[in-house]
Design a protein around this motif. Structure first.
Motif, short mmCIF file in Angstrom:
data_model
loop_
_atom_site.label_atom_id
_atom_site.label_comp_id
_atom_site.label_asym_id
_atom_site.label_seq_id
_atom_site.Cartn_x
_atom_site.Cartn_y
_atom_site.Cartn_z
N UNK A 41 0.80 -1.22 0.00
CA UNK A 41 0.00 0.00 0.00
C UNK A 41 0.84 1.28 0.00
N UNK A 42 2.14 1.18 0.26
CA UNK A 42 2.98 2.36 0.07
C UNK A 42 3.19 2.63 -1.42
N UNK A 43 2.86 1.63 -2.26
CA UNK A 43 2.91 1.83 -3.72
C UNK A 43 1.59 2.37 -4.26
N UNK A 44 0.51 2.28 -3.47
CA UNK A 44 -0.76 2.85 -3.88
C UNK A 44 -0.70 4.37 -3.73
N UNK A 45 -1.63 5.06 -4.39
CA UNK A 45 -1.58 6.53 -4.41
C UNK A 45 -2.93 7.12 -4.04
N UNK A 46 -2.87 8.11 -3.14
CA UNK A 46 -4.01 9.00 -2.90
C UNK A 46 -3.48 10.40 -3.19
N UNK A 47 -3.74 10.95 -4.38
CA UNK A 47 -3.07 12.19 -4.81
C UNK A 47 -3.46 13.43 -4.01
N UNK A 48 -4.68 13.47 -3.47
CA UNK A 48 -5.10 14.64 -2.70
C UNK A 48 -4.54 14.55 -1.29
N UNK A 49 -3.77 15.55 -0.86
CA UNK A 49 -3.06 15.49 0.42
C UNK A 49 -4.02 15.42 1.60
N UNK A 50 -5.11 16.17 1.56
CA UNK A 50 -6.06 16.15 2.68
C UNK A 50 -6.73 14.79 2.80
N UNK A 51 -7.14 14.25 1.67
CA UNK A 51 -7.78 12.93 1.68
C UNK A 51 -6.80 11.86 2.15
N UNK A 52 -5.54 11.99 1.71
CA UNK A 52 -4.51 11.01 2.10
C UNK A 52 -4.30 11.01 3.62
N UNK A 108 -7.28 9.52 5.47
CA UNK A 108 -7.35 8.06 5.40
C UNK A 108 -6.33 7.42 6.33
N UNK A 109 -5.13 7.97 6.37
CA UNK A 109 -4.10 7.45 7.29
C UNK A 109 -4.57 7.57 8.74
N UNK A 110 -5.16 8.71 9.06
CA UNK A 110 -5.63 8.93 10.43
C UNK A 110 -6.74 7.95 10.79
N UNK A 111 -7.64 7.68 9.84
CA UNK A 111 -8.73 6.74 10.10
C UNK A 111 -8.19 5.34 10.40
N UNK A 112 -7.14 4.93 9.68
CA UNK A 112 -6.52 3.63 9.93
C UNK A 112 -5.81 3.63 11.29
N UNK A 113 -5.06 4.70 11.56
CA UNK A 113 -4.31 4.79 12.81
C UNK A 113 -5.24 4.76 14.02
N UNK A 114 -6.40 5.39 13.91
CA UNK A 114 -7.33 5.44 15.04
C UNK A 114 -7.89 4.06 15.39
N UNK A 115 -7.85 3.14 14.44
CA UNK A 115 -8.33 1.78 14.70
C UNK A 115 -7.17 0.87 15.09
N UNK A 116 -6.06 0.97 14.36
CA UNK A 116 -4.96 0.02 14.52
C UNK A 116 -4.14 0.27 15.79
N UNK A 117 -3.74 1.51 16.02
CA UNK A 117 -2.79 1.78 17.11
C UNK A 117 -3.36 1.50 18.50
N UNK A 118 -4.60 1.90 18.83
CA UNK A 118 -5.13 1.55 20.15
C UNK A 118 -5.22 0.04 20.36
N UNK A 119 -5.61 -0.69 19.30
CA UNK A 119 -5.71 -2.15 19.42
C UNK A 119 -4.33 -2.77 19.67
N UNK A 120 -3.30 -2.25 18.98
CA UNK A 120 -1.95 -2.79 19.14
C UNK A 120 -1.40 -2.47 20.54
N UNK A 121 -1.60 -1.22 20.99
CA UNK A 121 -1.12 -0.84 22.32
C UNK A 121 -1.77 -1.71 23.40
N UNK A 122 -3.07 -1.92 23.27
CA UNK A 122 -3.80 -2.71 24.25
C UNK A 122 -3.29 -4.15 24.28
N UNK A 123 -3.05 -4.72 23.10
CA UNK A 123 -2.59 -6.11 23.02
C UNK A 123 -1.19 -6.26 23.65
N UNK A 124 -0.29 -5.32 23.32
CA UNK A 124 1.08 -5.39 23.86
C UNK A 124 1.08 -5.17 25.37
#
Length: 548
Positions: free
Chosen positions: A475-486, A489-505
């Motif tokens: 997915x680092x090879x995929x492109x979201x050309x609009x900076x705000x949208x990009x 989207x990263x923030x939306x993923x981080x808000x789900x992934x990072x809390x789950x990972x911190x809790x598990x560790x």
């Protein structure tokens, strides 16, 4: 006897002199001591004098600094006041808005002349950006005012501007030529009298725009010219007023008047025929283009999910249409189907947009990865929405169209997140962690009772590492050309992934850390994951170095 007295007197005098000398020496000694003490006192006082002088200079510098700070703070206060007025917009209080623009220009001049202030460049940049937004709002206000008060002039209003003697009447319509039986000399006299009336007539110019609106338009135009937006000003005026003028002339029948009479019948009919042919050709062209867009079968591969060339081509075509919308509206008038010309142009534009969307749905199925399918559709529909919002098409298509398609963009973003990240999030769930056997284990609730196998936790972490690295590489090879949208989207993923990972560790990390080779399984911190998420959607090639 006399000599003895003289000797005694001399002895007394000598003794007195000796005492005087002794006293003198004592006084000199005392004075010398005072001089020494005074010198020592001066030496002791010198640092105090130096400090006093330094303090005095420091006070003077502080006073100067405070005065400079007061001037700068005053400029900031004025800037904040101007910013508040500009963000509010010009519609409710145009005079106050124009004053705010002038204040903003003064602020820019002040900070340009005070480069010693370390934040001056940042303030100037922010002020220039705000000024650009302010001028853009002025353009919108100018266009809105001009459009609101630019209406076709009815023939009756123009006739009212003529003196009574020159106004047309039903009685005078047939009194031409010799049909009345009058002799030529009478006609000549009448024509001479008519010409005199024209020369001496008092014409009243029609009020095309209310007088109270003219100063507002003048001030807006002046600000646009001052900001270097002459071309935009001319385009807005031309597009708005030309269509109104054409409609006014049409109502007056000027075209028909120019080609009046039998001699011009052929020219007039050819002109009308040409207009109808152009209108029909335009409709057929739009229909053909709509069909071509919907059925476009080009095999241009967009492997990274970015905006497809067809999308940018169609959007540019639509923008091109709006450069000629006044002409198109005239052509659409040839087809009187009860619709307003604006509605007809909007209908054409919507059909073209829908054809593009239908084609993009088909092209999205070329991607085997369903997450990439949704990313592709998200990018392309977002590009359509953003282009419409920044063009005149927004006024024609309306806010409903924009909001509806923004929701579609969000739906595709949510689908991407669900499909791309559901599997890896399963690695961080507590399901499958319980073990019925013995061995090294901790309770699911963090206690010491048996329940969670170290081997199962290691296996989950190993799987997580492998899947995340695969996602990162792909997915680092995929492109979201609009900076705000990009970033969104990263923030939306981080808000789900990072809390789950911190809790598990936090809950199960100690079980792995107490065993062998913990770094093999707990390979990343939450901060590492966040940093790597920052490389997603950048359109990288496989050979580019990693930043982590």
């Amino acid at each position: 006897m006399g000599g003895d007295v003289l000797s005694e007197g001399a002895a007394v005098m000598r003794e007195s002199l000796l005492k005087s000398q002794s006293i003198t020496d004592s006084v000199v000694s005392v004075l010398g001591s005072f001089d020494h003490r005074l010198s020592a006192l001066e030496t002791a006082m010198r640092p105090t004098q130096i400090r006093t002088h330094a303090i005095r200079r420091a006070h003077e510098n502080i006073d100067k600094t405070l005065k400079s700070a007061e001037v700068i703070l005053a400029q900031f206060d004025l800037f904040c006041q101007a910013e508040a007025k500009i963000l509010k917009g010009p519609h409710d209080d145009l005079d106050s808005y124009l004053e705010a623009i002038q204040q903003l220009r003064s602020n820019i001049l002040f900070f340009n002349n005070n480069k010693s202030f370390k934040s001056s460049d940042g303030v100037v940049n922010h002020s220039n950006n705000l000024l650009a937004k302010a001028i853009s709002k002025l353009e919108e206000e100018f266009k809105q005012l001009l459009s609101s008060y630019s209406k076709p002039v009815e023939p009756e209003r123009l006739f009212e501007c003529l003196p009574n003697s020159l106004r047309p009447s039903s009685e005078s319509s047939g009194n031409q030529g010799d049909s009345t039986g009058r002799n030529p000399s009478s006609n000549s006299h009448s024509e001479h009298h008519h010409n005199n009336n024209l020369e001496n007539a008092d014409f009243t110019p029609p009020t095309l725009i209310p007088l109270r609106i003219l100063p507002l338009l003048h001030n807006l135009a002046q600000q646009m010219v001052q900001a270097g937006h002459q071309q935009q000003l001319l385009k807005i005026y031309r597009d708005t007023r030309s269509s109104v003028l054409e409609e006014s002339l049409r109502k007056l029948g000027v075209v028909e008047t120019l080609f009046k009479g039998k001699a011009c019948n052929e020219i007039r009919e050819s002109a009308f025929g040409l207009t109808k042919w152009l209108a029909k050709t335009a409709q057929e062209t739009f229909g053909d283009f709509e069909e071509a867009v919907e059925k476009d079968a080009t095999k241009t591969a967009v492997l990274d999910g970015t905006v497809h060339p067809l999308t940018s081509y169609v959007i540019n075509y639509v923008k091109f249409l709006f450069d000629y919308q006044s002409t198109l509206k005239q052509l659409f008038q040839e087809f009187e189907n009860g619709e307003e010309t604006n509605s007809q142009l909007a209908s054409v534009t919507m059909r073209i947009m829908q054809a593009l969307q239908t084609n993009l749905d088909g092209k999205s199925k070329q991607h085997k990865d369903i997450a990439l399918t949704h990313l592709f559709l998200m990018n392309n529909i977002h590009y359509m929405v953003r282009s419409v919002r920044r063009s005149e098409a927004k006024d024609l298509l309306g806010d409903d169209w924009v909001q509806r398609h923004r929701r579609i963009v969000q739906q595709h973003a949510n689908q991407y997140k669900r499909i791309a990240w559901a599997k890896i999030l399963q690695c961080l769930s507590v399901q499958g962690l319980t073990s019925s056997g013995g061995g090294s284990a901790v309770g699911v609730d963090g206690g010491n009772s048996s329940g969670v196998s170290r081997a199962v936790v290691k296996d989950k972490l190993k799987t997580f590492n492998m899947q995340f690295e695969e996602l990162h590489q792909r997915q680092s090879q995929w492109t979201v050309p609009d900076s705000e949208l990009r970033e969104s989207l990263r923030l939306a993923v981080a808000e789900v992934l990072l809390p789950a990972y911190r809790s598990f560790i936090k809950r199960f990390g100690p079980l792995v850390e107490s065993g062998k080779n913990p770094m093999k399984y707990i390979r990343y911190s939450a901060e590492d994951l966040d940093r790597m998420l920052g490389e997603f959607f950048e359109g990288k090639t496989l050979n580019e170095p990693k930043r982590w």
